[in-house]
Design an enzyme around this catalytic site. Structure first.
Site, short mmCIF file in Angstrom:
data_model
loop_
_atom_site.label_atom_id
_atom_site.label_comp_id
_atom_site.label_asym_id
_atom_site.label_seq_id
_atom_site.Cartn_x
_atom_site.Cartn_y
_atom_site.Cartn_z
N LYS A 173 38.03 66.51 57.39
CA LYS A 173 39.16 66.73 56.46
C LYS A 173 40.50 66.55 57.20
O LYS A 173 41.44 65.94 56.68
CB LYS A 173 39.04 68.15 55.88
CG LYS A 173 40.25 68.68 55.16
CD LYS A 173 40.49 68.00 53.84
CE LYS A 173 41.75 68.56 53.18
NZ LYS A 173 42.18 67.74 52.05
P1 NAP Z 1 48.82 76.56 46.02
O1 NAP Z 1 48.91 76.09 44.62
O2 NAP Z 1 50.06 76.88 46.76
O3 NAP Z 1 47.85 77.84 46.07
C1 NAP Z 1 47.77 78.63 47.21
C2 NAP Z 1 47.06 79.90 46.85
O4 NAP Z 1 46.98 80.74 48.01
C3 NAP Z 1 47.76 80.72 45.77
O5 NAP Z 1 46.75 81.26 44.97
C4 NAP Z 1 48.47 81.79 46.59
O6 NAP Z 1 48.72 82.97 45.88
C5 NAP Z 1 47.44 82.04 47.65
N1 NAP Z 1 47.94 82.73 48.83
C6 NAP Z 1 48.82 82.27 49.75
N2 NAP Z 1 49.01 83.19 50.72
C7 NAP Z 1 48.25 84.26 50.38
C8 NAP Z 1 48.02 85.51 50.98
N3 NAP Z 1 48.58 85.86 52.14
N4 NAP Z 1 47.17 86.36 50.37
C9 NAP Z 1 46.58 86.02 49.21
N5 NAP Z 1 46.76 84.84 48.59
C10 NAP Z 1 47.58 83.96 49.18
O7 NAP Z 1 48.03 75.50 46.94
P2 NAP Z 1 46.90 74.43 46.57
O8 NAP Z 1 47.55 73.10 46.49
O9 NAP Z 1 46.07 74.92 45.45
O10 NAP Z 1 46.08 74.44 47.94
C11 NAP Z 1 45.12 75.44 48.23
C12 NAP Z 1 44.37 74.98 49.49
O11 NAP Z 1 43.73 73.73 49.23
C13 NAP Z 1 45.28 74.74 50.70
O12 NAP Z 1 44.60 75.11 51.86
C14 NAP Z 1 45.49 73.23 50.68
O13 NAP Z 1 45.80 72.73 51.96
C15 NAP Z 1 44.15 72.76 50.16
N6 NAP Z 1 44.16 71.47 49.46
C16 NAP Z 1 45.15 71.17 48.58
C17 NAP Z 1 45.11 69.94 47.93
C18 NAP Z 1 46.18 69.53 46.96
O14 NAP Z 1 46.31 68.32 46.74
N7 NAP Z 1 46.95 70.43 46.36
C19 NAP Z 1 44.05 69.05 48.16
C20 NAP Z 1 43.03 69.43 49.03
C21 NAP Z 1 43.09 70.64 49.68
P3 NAP Z 1 50.11 83.17 45.08
O15 NAP Z 1 49.91 82.47 43.78
O16 NAP Z 1 50.24 84.64 44.96
O17 NAP Z 1 51.19 82.55 45.91
#
Ligand code: NAP
Length: 289
Positions: A173
């Site tokens: 990844k």
């Molecule tokens: P996102 O929308 O920012 O979601 C992040 C999540 O993590 C939210 O639910 C947030 O809660 C939570 N969070 C952050 N810090 C926290 C903490 N200290 N304690 C509890 N909850 C916490 O991000 P996303 O795009 O869905 O990405 C999620 C993961 O997937 C990341 O690791 C990212 O690198 C990976 N990813 C993303 C993509 C993409 O294209 N978006 C693709 C592949 C992989 P709150 O809502 O309270 O902030």
């Protein structure tokens, strides 16, 4: 196969879409998110809102973590621990460091749950369409327990190993993301230079059209930049900066210098400082001005 109970911890961009597809596939889905307003809309789709991480994982055959980073996973799984069922499977899809993945695997062993290192490729739209690619490492004898989850959220599962603690999926990844992030900055800088030099971006697109330098990703992100369509993000600048730093550190820890990834992390930091942190990572473009 249907009828699993799945506890989803983290309903951000990716987790919410994955939870919806799990419900659609007929599973009982219990969701928890730190900010409850992001989990609440899932109730009308048929998910059960959980009051705490422990509540979300209680009765879960499979726990899915889709949080920001490894620290968030460690914190949330500590809170979930009292609710974990011995013998449950943990699908860990957050993009995290190799060190975090190894710690998570240790924690899983202490808790008597089966750990799968399972990051995903694909962004908001493939997540919503249930078309992600899941990279997965975990024990062969327990894979049938998690395959229905992968089928619900993804189009393809690529098995990379049997020992989740070795992070073979996270390694792949990080390699894939180093390419995606470099391409994103390349697009942003080419379009920024075109603006600076008074070159019509269409002349650039026309020049490379149909040749080996043309690519769908350039057109998609290029259009988003030129049309100012950077919200809602598919992959936010702040999350991309986190991944860039994971990539730089992974390289450093393995004797590899990654100057482009390092400069890319700095571009994301500047874009966020300029107010583009929640926008799509294509907003790297703004770091040029
Ligand atoms: P996102 O929308 O920012 O979601 C992040 C999540 O993590 C939210 O639910 C947030 O809660 C939570 N969070 C952050 N810090 C926290 C903490 N200290 N304690 C509890 N909850 C916490 O991000 P996303 O795009 O869905 O990405 C999620 C993961 O997937 C990341 O690791 C990212 O690198 C990976 N990813 C993303 C993509 C993409 O294209 N978006 C693709 C592949 C992989 P709150 O809502 O309270 O902030």
């Amino acid at each position: 196969m249907s009828g699993l109970t799945v506890g989803v911890l983290g309903t951000g961009i990716m987790g919410a879409a994955m939870a919806r597809n799990l419900v659609k596939a007929g599973h009982v889905v219990r969701v928890w998110n730190r900010s409850p307003d992001k989990a609440a809309p899932l109730e009308k789709d048929g998910a059960h809102l959980a009051a705490s991480p422990a509540d979300a994982v209680s009765e879960a055959d499979v726990v899915l973590t889709m949080l920001y980073d490894g620290d968030a996973v460690a914190e949330v799984m500590r809170q979930a621990a009292p609710g974990l069922q011995a013998g449950a499977s943990w699908v860990q899809s957050t993009t995290a460091s190799l060190e975090s993945v190894a710690e998570m695997a240790r924690f899983a062993e202490e808790q008597g749950v089966v750990f799968f290192d399972a990051p995903v490729l694909g962004t908001r739209q493939p997540a919503e369409a249930g078309q992600l690619t899941i990279l997965a490492a975990g024990p062969v004898e327990h894979r049938t327990a998690v395959e229905p989850v992968f089928q619900a959220v993804g189009a393809r599962t690529v098995w990379t190993g049997e020992d989740g603690s070795a992070g073979s999926s996270t390694r792949l990844k990080l390699v894939a993301n180093s390419w995606v992030l470099a391409a994103t900055h390349g697009i942003g800088e080419a379009l920024a230079l075109a603006k600076g030099l008074g070159v019509d971006p269409e002349d650039f697109f026309g020049l490379i059209s149909g040749g080996p330098l043309d690519m769908g990703y350039l057109r998609a992100k290029g259009d988003a930049i030129l049309q100012g369509r950077l919200s809602p993000a598919s992959f936010a600048v702040v999350t991309a900066e986190k991944d860039a730093r994971l990539i730089v550190d992974a390289g450093r820890n393995h004797g590899v210098r990654l100057n482009v990834a390092e400069a890319g992390a700095e571009r994301f930091r500047r874009a966020a400082e300029l107010g583009h942190g929640d926008e799509d990572m294509a907003a790297s473009y703004y770091a040029s001005f």
